[in-house]
Write an enzyme that holds these catalytic residues in place. Structure first.
Site, PDB file in Angstrom:
ATOM      1  N   TYR A 218       1.281  -3.128   9.631  1.00 39.21           N
ATOM      2  CA  TYR A 218      -0.091  -3.271   8.907  1.00 39.21           C
ATOM      3  C   TYR A 218       0.303  -3.405   7.265  1.00 39.21           C
ATOM      4  CZ  TYR A 218      -0.200   1.437   6.843  1.00 39.21           C
ATOM      5  OH  TYR A 218      -0.083   2.539   6.179  1.00 39.21           O
ATOM      6  N   CYS A 219      -0.466  -4.299   6.533  1.00 41.01           N
ATOM      7  CA  CYS A 219      -0.208  -4.398   5.080  1.00 41.01           C
ATOM      8  C   CYS A 219      -1.627  -4.562   4.737  1.00 41.01           C
ATOM      9  CB  CYS A 219       0.637  -5.555   4.911  1.00 41.01           C
ATOM     10  SG  CYS A 219       0.128  -7.146   5.483  1.00 41.01           S
ATOM     11  N   THR A 220      -1.655  -5.013   3.479  1.00 44.92           N
ATOM     12  CA  THR A 220      -3.100  -4.989   2.809  1.00 44.92           C
ATOM     13  C   THR A 220      -4.158  -6.015   3.309  1.00 44.92           C
ATOM     14  OG1 THR A 220      -1.799  -4.700   0.672  1.00 44.92           O
ATOM     15  CG2 THR A 220      -4.033  -5.380   0.536  1.00 44.92           C
ATOM     16  N   ILE A 247      -5.756  -3.750   5.801  1.00 42.98           N
ATOM     17  CA  ILE A 247      -6.429  -2.726   5.598  1.00 42.98           C
ATOM     18  C   ILE A 247      -7.813  -3.240   4.871  1.00 42.98           C
ATOM     19  CG2 ILE A 247      -6.591  -0.619   4.041  1.00 42.98           C
ATOM     20  CD1 ILE A 247      -3.406  -1.112   3.786  1.00 42.98           C
TER      21      ILE A 247
END
Ligand SMILES: C[S@@+](CC[C@H](N)C(=O)[O-])C[C@H]1O[C@@H](n2cnc3c(N)ncnc32)[C@H](O)[C@@H]1O
Length: 604
Positions: A218-220, A247
């Site tokens: 995952y990342c932003t 996120i």
């Protein structure tokens, strides 16, 4: 291929409707604004990007859009605000961009353009549309095949997946300063300054893991983990799942569903809000003040404008240091404030170099501070230098040699794959070593770790009257090197097939003498090799030893302060080696932040 096609009936945007095109675009009083982020990997034609940029700039300014938009051959990435009054028109406009079909529009907070409070103020003042070489600069030599990026999970699926008891690895594909203030439970940090450092870090974390390991990434907003997904898939990992919309999307989902968030703390965003309360998914304060180590989630940029380094700082330390990251920066800030404008400008010009390494948002490495964040601000790995820059360094370094090295490298390239080529020193480092052996008046070299003889031949070609003895435990590499030496008629290199430590002991017992040793074999042997060279007469006082990879992608720093991952065995060994040499009175040494780190030792 992209096309900027407008369907019949699509909006014609009046560029001057919400602002005057004659004045700089800095719109006032746009009312309520919708924060939007979106990206899409797609194939855009390089030659058309400037036209697309101008088109988007003009049309979106006309709609009162502000923010940051990047377009590249690989697609588009945008973080913007759109006035609620033109949101419908903006969405209709996006539909006219035929190449944007799959883009996921992340609708964030609604902001009041007139709000000037730190919590509510608009993150953007104007609109930038920039043509960039990449959306997320991955630093890889070859473009990743983006067709298979792993399975995309909706936030609901991701939430369920995290709740399931199946064994899994969760990778946070963001930088350390993002991870510091918020993360999914159990997520492993990919310890990097910049996105480019991800690959080496991932390789280390997954070293030895089965290829069917369930990897949740995952990342932003999703843009970085699409590349990480493509990388993992390309490297044979079969069970890769990534969070759709990142996120940002997940936070929205758990809020809407009133679910307990599995992401704790704050989501760091790259705009003026940094990690303020808007982005908090839970009340957890995971960050630690850079100065006192107390709990804080507040990121600030150092108030010394020459530094501007990004740190976590609690309110008390912020007040005590006037927002500076150190007493030195505080002094500089005060000194500059007391200067007249011209003097300040001249001072900034003269002193900017002292802060030139503050290239990225960062916290400074401060060995005295147990809470320091350790990381490398220097891009010291060859992998982070483009091939062109590496060639440039080598081409612009002029050392007289026999000239055989390019042909030798070509022979290696012919017989070995790209991964194996990475084991050799780069052409730039080879030039440095040629320069050193000449400048230090070396006549006899011992090398540990021959591989395909590139570094050995580099030194030998710079020493027409000198001799290089090299060794390796890899029989195939030794055989290949010997055959090539014969083919190229190189007579001043000898290759021994045996461990470096054995060869050193044998040469010392035979009363041999060398004045330069290059050590590039197994890192676990660095301490015993160093000690043997200090205790035997193989290297006489005044002689030189050069150790390669001593910063090991910058990872040694974490280990030096007991914070490194136990999986990074090599970095731990090298950190112990560096400490051993630095504390030893039998030599003097200098650690050079060049390439993967070089330690030059002189025996006393
Ligand atoms: C990084 S490569 C050397 C590259 C070479 N110096 C160059 O730049 O072309 C490391 C080599 O060290 C060898 N090696 C590992 N352990 C060794 C040991 N104990 N003694 C000698 N060589 C060793 C490996 O087989 C490998 O070929």
């Amino acid at each position: 291929m992209w096309s900027l096609r407008r369907s019949v009936g699509a909006p014609r945007v009046a560029a001057t409707r919400l602002f005057s095109s004659r004045s700089p675009y800095r719109p006032q009083n746009l009312g309520m604004l919708q924060y939007i982020s979106f990206y899409q990997y797609t194939q855009l034609e390089a030659a058309s990007l400037p036209r697309l940029r101008n088109q988007l700039l003009q049309d979106w300014q006309g709609l009162g859009v502000m923010g940051r938009v990047y377009i590249a051959e690989e697609g588009i990435n945008a973080q913007i605000t759109v006035p609620l009054s033109t949101l419908g028109e903006f969405q209709a406009y996006l539909k006219t961009l035929t190449w944007l079909d799959d883009a996921l529009l992340n609708l964030g907070a609604v902001l009041d353009h007139n709000d000037t409070t730190p919590e509510g103020k608009c993150p953007f003042h104007t609109l930038h549309v920039r043509v960039r070489p990449h959306l997320a600069h991955d630093g890889l030599d070859k473009a990743l095949p983006m067709a298979d990026r792993g399975q995309e999970l909706t936030p609901a699926e991701w939430h369920d997946q995290l709740s399931s008891p199946t064994p899994k690895r969760i990778f946070d594909c963001r930088n350390y300063y993002e991870h510091d203030v918020g993360r999914f439970e159990g997520a492993e940090r990919i310890m990097v300054d910049t996105f480019k450092d991800t690959w080496a870090s991932l390789d280390t974390l997954l070293d030895g893991a089965p290829k069917d390991t369930e990897c949740l990434i995952y990342c932003t907003g999703g843009i970085r983990c699409e590349k990480v997904g493509a990388y993992l898939k390309t490297n044979g990992y079969t069970n890769v799942k990534r969070l759709q919309g990142g996120i940002v999307h997940y936070g929205k989902y758990v809020r809407e569903q009133s679910l307990p968030s599995k992401f704790r703390g704050r989501n760091f965003v790259f705009d003026q809000r940094l990690s303020n309360d808007d982005q908090a998914l839970t009340d957890d304060v995971l960050g630690q003040c850079y100065q006192c180590g107390g709990p804080t989630n507040t990121h600030v940029n150092c108030s010394n404008t020459l530094c501007h380094g990004l740190i976590l700082q609690c309110d008390a330390c912020h007040a005590a240091l006037d927002g500076a990251c150190s007493a030195r920066c505080q002094d500089i800030k005060h000194a500059m404030e007391a200067m007249a404008a011209d003097e300040r400008k001249a001072f900034a010009k003269a002193n900017a170099h002292a802060f030139a390494h503050h290239l990225v948002p960062n916290a400074r490495v401060r060995p005295g501070n147990p809470q320091h964040r350790a990381f490398s601000t220097y891009h010291i790995r060859d992998a982070t230098m483009s091939p062109e820059l590496n060639d440039y360094v080598a081409d612009l370094s002029a050392v007289p040699t026999s000239g055989v090295l390019p042909a030798w490298r070509a022979a290696i390239a012919n017989d070995f794959n790209d991964d194996l080529m990475q084991k050799m020193v780069s052409p730039g480092q080879a030039k440095l070593m040629q320069f050193l052996v000449q400048a230090l008046d070396v006549t006899s070299v011992l090398e540990v770790g021959c591989f395909t003889g590139y570094s050995a031949v580099a030194m030998a070609s710079a020493l027409p009257r000198g001799r290089v003895t090299t060794c390796d435990i890899d029989a195939a590499a030794v055989a290949w090197t010997r055959a090539q030496l014969a083919a190229h008629g190189i007579e001043n290199v000898t290759v021994e097939e045996r461990p470096g430590l054995d060869l050193i002991a044998e040469m010392a017992a035979a009363k041999a003498c060398v004045d330069f040793v290059f050590v590039d074999g197994a890192k676990k042997d660095y301490v015993p090799i160093y000690d043997t060279l200090m205790t035997t007469d193989l290297v006489t006082p005044g002689g030189w030893i050069l150790f390669d990879n001593t910063l090991f992608r910058g990872q040694v720093v974490e280990h030096a302060y007991g914070r490194g991952s136990p999986k990074e065995k090599t970095a731990a060994q090298l950190a112990a080696f560096n400490a051993h040499v630095a504390a030893d009175a039998r030599s003097r040494n200098v650690v050079l932040p060049l390439y993967d780190g070089l330690t030059l030792v002189q025996k006393m």
